[in-house]
Design an enzyme around this catalytic site. Structure first.
Site, PDB file in Angstrom:
ATOM      1  N   ARG A 220      32.664 -90.366 -85.072  1.00  0.00           N
ATOM      2  CA  ARG A 220      32.326 -89.037 -85.599  1.00  0.00           C
ATOM      3  C   ARG A 220      31.354 -89.151 -86.768  1.00  0.00           C
ATOM      4  O   ARG A 220      30.432 -88.334 -86.911  1.00  0.00           O
ATOM      5  CB  ARG A 220      33.602 -88.311 -86.019  1.00  0.00           C
ATOM      6  CG  ARG A 220      34.495 -87.943 -84.844  1.00  0.00           C
ATOM      7  CD  ARG A 220      35.613 -87.013 -85.245  1.00  0.00           C
ATOM      8  NE  ARG A 220      36.792 -87.696 -85.736  1.00  0.00           N
ATOM      9  CZ  ARG A 220      37.898 -87.905 -85.032  1.00  0.00           C
ATOM     10  NH1 ARG A 220      37.955 -87.531 -83.763  1.00  0.00           N
ATOM     11  NH2 ARG A 220      38.945 -88.500 -85.573  1.00  0.00           N
ATOM     12  N   PHE A 236      34.580 -79.848 -75.536  1.00  0.00           N
ATOM     13  CA  PHE A 236      35.958 -80.354 -75.623  1.00  0.00           C
ATOM     14  C   PHE A 236      36.298 -80.640 -77.090  1.00  0.00           C
ATOM     15  O   PHE A 236      36.756 -81.716 -77.445  1.00  0.00           O
ATOM     16  CB  PHE A 236      36.136 -81.631 -74.782  1.00  0.00           C
ATOM     17  CG  PHE A 236      35.612 -81.533 -73.373  1.00  0.00           C
ATOM     18  CD1 PHE A 236      36.360 -80.932 -72.373  1.00  0.00           C
ATOM     19  CD2 PHE A 236      34.371 -82.047 -73.050  1.00  0.00           C
ATOM     20  CE1 PHE A 236      35.879 -80.850 -71.074  1.00  0.00           C
ATOM     21  CE2 PHE A 236      33.876 -81.975 -71.757  1.00  0.00           C
ATOM     22  CZ  PHE A 236      34.621 -81.376 -70.763  1.00  0.00           C
ATOM     23  N   ASP A 258      35.987 -75.215 -76.480  1.00  0.00           N
ATOM     24  CA  ASP A 258      37.188 -75.788 -75.864  1.00  0.00           C
ATOM     25  C   ASP A 258      37.836 -74.720 -74.996  1.00  0.00           C
ATOM     26  O   ASP A 258      37.745 -73.519 -75.305  1.00  0.00           O
ATOM     27  CB  ASP A 258      38.179 -76.263 -76.923  1.00  0.00           C
ATOM     28  CG  ASP A 258      39.165 -77.290 -76.375  1.00  0.00           C
ATOM     29  OD1 ASP A 258      38.968 -78.490 -76.635  1.00  0.00           O
ATOM     30  OD2 ASP A 258      40.108 -76.895 -75.665  1.00  0.00           O
ATOM     31  N   ASN A 285      35.633 -72.804 -70.404  1.00  0.00           N
ATOM     32  CA  ASN A 285      35.657 -73.999 -69.585  1.00  0.00           C
ATOM     33  C   ASN A 285      34.302 -74.692 -69.713  1.00  0.00           C
ATOM     34  O   ASN A 285      33.262 -74.092 -69.420  1.00  0.00           O
ATOM     35  CB  ASN A 285      35.931 -73.620 -68.125  1.00  0.00           C
ATOM     36  CG  ASN A 285      35.990 -74.813 -67.198  1.00  0.00           C
ATOM     37  OD1 ASN A 285      35.026 -75.574 -67.074  1.00  0.00           O
ATOM     38  ND2 ASN A 285      37.111 -74.969 -66.523  1.00  0.00           N
ATOM     39  N   ASP A 307      33.086 -85.078 -75.434  1.00  0.00           N
ATOM     40  CA  ASP A 307      34.289 -85.860 -75.753  1.00  0.00           C
ATOM     41  C   ASP A 307      35.449 -85.330 -74.920  1.00  0.00           C
ATOM     42  O   ASP A 307      36.395 -84.733 -75.448  1.00  0.00           O
ATOM     43  CB  ASP A 307      34.600 -85.763 -77.248  1.00  0.00           C
ATOM     44  CG  ASP A 307      35.834 -86.575 -77.648  1.00  0.00           C
ATOM     45  OD1 ASP A 307      36.176 -87.520 -76.914  1.00  0.00           O
ATOM     46  OD2 ASP A 307      36.449 -86.262 -78.682  1.00  0.00           O
ATOM     47  N   CYS A 347      37.678 -91.882 -72.693  1.00  0.00           N
ATOM     48  CA  CYS A 347      38.838 -92.480 -73.346  1.00  0.00           C
ATOM     49  C   CYS A 347      39.836 -93.026 -72.328  1.00  0.00           C
ATOM     50  O   CYS A 347      40.994 -93.272 -72.669  1.00  0.00           O
ATOM     51  CB  CYS A 347      39.524 -91.462 -74.257  1.00  0.00           C
ATOM     52  SG  CYS A 347      40.133 -89.999 -73.392  1.00  0.00           S
TER      53      CYS A 347
END
Length: 403
Positions: A220, A236, A258, A285, A307, A347
């Site tokens: 970040r 996101f 988000d 969305n 992300d 992730c």
């Protein structure tokens, strides 16, 4: 004399353990001692009766044994676990320095605590227990954590457990969350933390996982200088961490997006907490929003941050995940002007770096752009990677200029 039940494993399992891995799978066990109980410690031996290590046993799990030590002389008493906790905390004090107040203190297998996560948010610890062996000794571990931090001059007020995940049921345990009774149990469940100079409210009772994703801390920070003077779309956003760092970096405008209304409300609170006025907030969305922006043409954004949550949590769904990652990255690349910037990540451990790189290459080819790599990064060092345990290596993070 060893008193733990013995199990023997296949040559395949032996090869994995001798290579440094820490798990024995159910199909690698050839015989089991009569007194073996789920959650207990067992000694693992090769087919030729060579000692390979000691670990927690559980026949409810595909991971039949989780190794905690390869030393046949270890005694798994309170002093042993106290040393393990001290090692983990000393490591974080070294690698996190001034960020020790807000970091992951224990990262499961990477710290030889299989299935245990401990995150620190100031004077509150938030834990998650995903293995039966750790479940059986967690009271002692919580006591040791509180004692050791106090000895370090870092006393804590409360420990809150967030073991409210379905994977616990696969280990033969019930889902659970609540305060540990050894410290305060009357807190509101929201902590205020500071990361990279930015303040956040962390809802560790209702938020995702432990309430805040600490692994992207330095990623970040990396987007700040690129965000200066730019119009940023943070997709996101969750609690707004990337968006807030972009705003702090001097972005002209940041739109935090988000699908969760609750996430957007928390992002608004965090923006207000820091006095940022160069932000806007959209509950939508992301897939649909990127499509609408592309159809509309003339995208206002010259920096897009992706992300997303893990699109795959098993090897069987990787192909579908690749399609999802490609879709959002392709749309982002098409939206950005030549010379615009893209930060993108995954992730999921199962979305390996080679797969992720290939997906980005394919998306860029379809978008008819080139990617000029600025940085390739991973999780912060409070989430250490064990090279012999690939499951600990999960976060891929890239910053590109689209040319």
């Amino acid at each position: 004399m060893r008193t733990f039940p013995k199990i023997h494993i296949t040559p395949k399992g032996e090869k994995a353990l001798r290579g440094g891995h820490l798990w024995v799978y159910s199909d690698e066990v050839t015989d089991i001692g009569d007194s073996t109980e789920n959650g207990c410690l067992v000694d693992v031996y090769s087919a030729k009766s060579r000692f390979l290590g000691t670990g927690f046993y559980n026949d409810n799990s595909k991971i039949r044994v989780r190794i905690v030590s390869r030393n046949a002389n270890d005694k798994f008493d309170r002093a042993f676990w106290g040393r393990r906790i001290r090692y983990a905390l000393d490591y974080r004090r070294t690698v996190m320095a001034e960020d020790f107040q807000c970091c992951r203190l224990i990262f499961g297998e990477a710290d030889s605590f299989p299935g245990l996560t401990v995150d620190r948010f100031g004077d509150v610890l938030v834990t998650q227990v995903l293995s039966l062996g750790i479940e059986k000794i967690k009271e002692m571990l919580y006591e040791l954590l509180a004692e050791t931090l106090k000895e370090m001059g870092e006393p804590i007020t409360a420990i809150y457990e967030r073991s409210d995940v379905k994977i616990r049921e696969l280990e033969g345990m019930q889902q659970y969350k609540g305060f540990w009774c050894g410290l305060r149990t009357d807190l509101p469940g929201v902590a205020e933390i500071t990361e990279n100079g930015i303040k956040y409210e962390v809802d560790y009772v209702k938020g995702q996982k432990t309430g805040f994703f600490l692994d992207q801390k330095y990623n970040r920070m990396a987007i700040r200088r690129i965000a200066r003077g730019r119009t940023v779309l943070d997709c996101f956003t969750h609690t707004g961490a990337f968006a807030l760092n972009a705003a702090a970096g001097g972005a002209r405008l940041v739109n935090a997006v988000d699908i969760s209304e609750d996430a957007i409300e928390m992002t608004k609170k965090n923006a207000a907490l820091n006095g940022f006025t160069n932000m806007q907030f959209t509950a939508a969305n992301v897939f649909d929003l990127l499509t609408e922006l592309y159809k509309a043409g003339n995208s206002p954004y010259d920096f897009i941050i992706l992300d997303p949550p893990a699109f795959t949590k098993s090897s069987g769904t990787v192909r579908n995940a690749i399609r999802g990652y490609k879709e959002i990255n392709l749309k982002a690349m098409r939206l950005l002007p030549r010379g615009g910037y893209l930060a993108t990540c995954s992730c999921s451990h199962f979305m390996t770096e080679p797969l992720f790189r290939q997906m980005l290459h394919d998306a860029a080819a379809d978008a008819e752009v080139s990617l000029r790599q600025i940085e390739a990064r991973q999780q912060s060092p409070d989430h250490p990677i064990l090279w012999n345990v690939p499951e600990t290596d999960y976060l891929k993070f890239f910053i590109f200029q689209v040319v």
